[in-house]
Design a protein around this motif. Structure first.
Motif: not given
Length: 190
Positions: A133, A136-137, A130, A140, A180, A185
């Protein structure tokens, strides 16, 4: 000769922890904590400036407990799934404390959310799966998986569903995948 101090700061914190774990933050009063220790409220005010001061230290103690003993347990090797499983196990095994911390409005509420988000985001950023990322991701992912995990936890602690860890893992992996893949978001804080 001064009286030997018999009640320590740690004992007061432990008593406060017991009160909250068994009865929630609505019962977080000097009198209830003193009753738990079978003493007067005086030692509490000798050790802490006021009840807010005690509450701050209690949160610190709880955060340490969660960060060191509850959240880091590995199950599947997927950071996010493991965090969700640990959160759900915590909700199931210590349901009163869980509710007091995460679901009561005058409990931990916002503060627990912040603590959990920081823990989540640090853990996820250290995971090679991850690490690419953006914030923002990650945000989320936290919001989406937290909602799913909280739903599972609530239904399990109410005895409505009894999923196995494997089933929870599948639900979480599906949630992660969907979050994802989404372009917009999740932001329901405002």
């Amino acid at each position: 000769m001064a009286r030997k101090k018999t009640i320590t700061k740690d004992q007061i914190l432990n008593a406060a922890y017991e009160v909250v774990a068994n009865e929630g933050f609505s019962k977080f009063t000097a009198r209830n904590i003193a009753t738990q220790m079978k003493c007067s409220t005086q030692p509490i005010y000798l050790e802490f400036k006021n009840m807010d001061d005690l509450k701050e230290e209690l949160f610190e103690k709880i955060h340490q407990y969660l960060a060191n003993e509850v959240f880091p347990v590995a199950h599947t090797g997927n950071t996010i799934v493991d965090l969700a499983l640990n959160y759900i196990h915590f909700a199931k095994n210590e349901s009163k404390l869980y509710r007091a911390l995460y679901l009561e409005e005058y409990g931990g509420g916002k503060r627990m959310q912040e603590f959990s988000y920081n823990y989540f985001s640090n853990a996820v950023k250290q995971d090679p799966d991850y690490e690419k990322l953006n914030d923002t991701e990650i945000n989320s992912l936290h919001m989406g998986t937290w909602i799913v995990a909280t739903g599972i936890a609530a239904l399990m602690t109410s005895g409505i569903i009894h999923p196995s860890d494997e089933q929870i893992e599948r639900l979480m992996l599906e949630a992660i995948e969907q979050i994802l893949e989404r372009d917009t978001p999740i932001d329901i804080d405002n």
